[in-house]
Structures are given as C-alpha cells and as structure tokens.
Design an enzyme around this catalytic site. Structure first.
Site, mmCIF file in Angstrom:
data_model
loop_
_atom_site.group_PDB
_atom_site.id
_atom_site.type_symbol
_atom_site.label_atom_id
_atom_site.label_comp_id
_atom_site.label_asym_id
_atom_site.label_seq_id
_atom_site.Cartn_x
_atom_site.Cartn_y
_atom_site.Cartn_z
ATOM 1 N N GLU A 27 0.844 -1.202 0.000
ATOM 2 C CA GLU A 27 0.000 0.000 0.000
ATOM 3 C C GLU A 27 0.877 1.250 0.000
ATOM 4 O O GLU A 27 0.614 2.212 -0.737
ATOM 5 C CB GLU A 27 -0.905 -0.018 1.228
ATOM 6 C CG GLU A 27 -1.723 1.246 1.415
ATOM 7 C CD GLU A 27 -2.179 1.410 2.849
ATOM 8 O OE1 GLU A 27 -2.413 2.566 3.250
ATOM 9 O OE2 GLU A 27 -2.287 0.401 3.567
ATOM 10 N N ASP A 31 0.891 3.882 -3.133
ATOM 11 C CA ASP A 31 0.551 5.290 -2.945
ATOM 12 C C ASP A 31 1.541 6.186 -3.682
ATOM 13 O O ASP A 31 1.153 7.149 -4.355
ATOM 14 C CB ASP A 31 0.551 5.602 -1.449
ATOM 15 C CG ASP A 31 0.306 7.073 -1.167
ATOM 16 O OD1 ASP A 31 -0.826 7.538 -1.381
ATOM 17 O OD2 ASP A 31 1.250 7.768 -0.745
ATOM 18 N N ASP A 90 -7.100 1.328 0.475
ATOM 19 C CA ASP A 90 -5.800 0.731 0.785
ATOM 20 C C ASP A 90 -5.528 -0.473 -0.109
ATOM 21 O O ASP A 90 -4.393 -0.677 -0.562
ATOM 22 C CB ASP A 90 -5.752 0.294 2.249
ATOM 23 C CG ASP A 90 -5.760 1.470 3.218
ATOM 24 O OD1 ASP A 90 -5.568 2.618 2.774
ATOM 25 O OD2 ASP A 90 -5.981 1.235 4.424
ATOM 26 N N GLU A 123 -4.398 0.574 -3.606
ATOM 27 C CA GLU A 123 -2.996 0.994 -3.630
ATOM 28 C C GLU A 123 -2.059 -0.206 -3.490
ATOM 29 O O GLU A 123 -0.998 -0.247 -4.134
ATOM 30 C CB GLU A 123 -2.736 2.004 -2.516
ATOM 31 C CG GLU A 123 -3.401 3.347 -2.771
ATOM 32 C CD GLU A 123 -3.164 4.360 -1.669
ATOM 33 O OE1 GLU A 123 -3.234 5.564 -1.955
ATOM 34 O OE2 GLU A 123 -2.906 3.940 -0.512
#
Length: 228
Positions: free
Chosen positions: A44, A48, A117, A120
């Site tokens: 995650e 991002d 989440d 990502e």
C-alpha cells in the site's frame, strides 16, 4: 491459487506476474488470525507513491494551461479515499480480499478505507511485477473510463459547502445530516449518515462522521448534477 488467477485476469497481468498479488490481498486482520508474517501495508505504501507519480505525469500533460495549485487539488481528489474505493468496487477487488472473520462480519471488505488501501496495494504489486509502464496504463485506462475529465473534481473538493450554497439558492434551506448507524470494530469504525435537503435524500459512509457527511454530500451533488 484461483483467487489470484481470477484477479490477474481482471487486471490483465500475464501468468508470470502473479507473485505479489497474494501479499496485496492479505489484510492485516487475516495475517494476525492465521499467523502470517506479512500483510498488504508495505505494498500500500509503495502503491501510494506510484499512484502519485502516475497522476502527476498524467495531469501535467493533460492540462498544460492549469497552474500548479489546481493540478495539486485535482491530484488530491483523484487519490482520495472515496475515489480509490469507487475504483476498487468497479474492479470488485473486495471479493478477492483475504480479511479477518470479524471484519467480514462488520462489512470490512466493502469499507472505503479498506478498499482504498487495497487498490494501492494491488497497484504496488502491479508495479513490482509488471513495471511502471504497465501500472501507468492500468491506472490511466481506469480514469479515462470512469473520470474522463479530472478537472471536474475541482467542483467537488468541498461537497458540503457546495451543496449548502446550492440548496440555499434553490430552496432557501440548508442540508440536514443525521447519523443513523455506527458499526465496525473500535479501531476501525464505520459511520453511516443520511442527508436530507428539500425532498431529496442521500446517504454516505466513512471512517468518521465527518467523512460520512462528506460522502453523502458528494452523492447528493452528483445526483443533482445528473438532473435530480
């Protein structure tokens, strides 16, 4: 594993690029319950950063005349929790998620924060397995399909304020928000809010009452924009 193969087909990953997907699909609650020494939080974190680079490059070339401030606002809107959760739902990522029993019972696999989440984390896995170009095309194809003009996001950055201005101008009334349900675990609550304005009703959910109200206002704005 069938779960991994099915998701890979949805994403379009070739068979040799599946290794990281299991990690991307492993929620921390599942890892704790089953004594697994990994979960999807590291992916995650990576996803991002990859997403920010993709959005930055995409918006820079898509809107050559927009100033840096507007580009930053649009990028933030494209990367916000509700947007990423919506994309995760379009891809049905929630049904592939490995999540703890308690979270399943409280609807955790359809919670905005969890799905954002997860999106990502999956992107992080895609980047590691197939490279930046594949990850870039994957993200841009999604946004071209579901958000063809990202500049419109500037209009919805403050949906509660925008809705209040609209409702006062159109009906001389302000929106009323009502919390009608709170569920989930103590460390990961889910708030559900009902919004009333004139004769219209909308709902929204989020990890806090404020987030739920914002989601409800955004849903109402979308409905009214569509001709409601």
């Amino acid at each position: 594993m069938e779960r991994i193969s099915n998701l890979a087909k949805v994403i379009g990953l070739p068979p040799e690029c599946h290794a990281r997907l299991k990690e991307a699909l492993t929620h921390r609650t599942f890892a704790v319950e089953h004594g697994i020494d990994y979960d999807n939080q590291r992916l995650e974190f990576l996803g991002d950063a990859v997403l920010e680079m993709i959005h930055t490059n995409y918006l820079f070339h898509l809107y050559p005349d927009l100033p840096e401030g507007d580009l930053t606002k649009i990028r933030s809107a494209l990367s916000c929790e509700s947007m990423l959760a919506d994309l995760a739902r379009k891809l049905e990522l929630g049904k592939y998620l490995l999540i703890g029993r308690g979270e399943i019972g409280s609807g955790g696999n359809d919670r905005d924060s969890t799905l954002a989440d997860l999106f990502e984390a999956v992107l992080g896995a895609i980047y590691l397995e197939a490279g930046f170009e594949f990850a870039n095309n994957f993200v841009i194809d999604l946004f071209k399909k579901y958000c063809p003009d990202p500049k419109e996001q500037l209009l919805s950055l403050n949906p509660k304020g925008r809705l209040q201005e609209l409702s006062q101008h159109r009906w001389g009334a302000v929106p009323v928000y009502r919390l009608f349900r709170q569920s989930g675990l103590q460390h990961m609550p889910l708030f559900e809010v009902e919004l009333l304005v004139a004769n219209f009703v909308a709902a929204g959910s989020g990890g806090s009452r404020k987030q739920a109200e914002i989601a409800a206002a955004r849903n109402m704005c979308r409905y009214l924009k569509a001709g409601g």
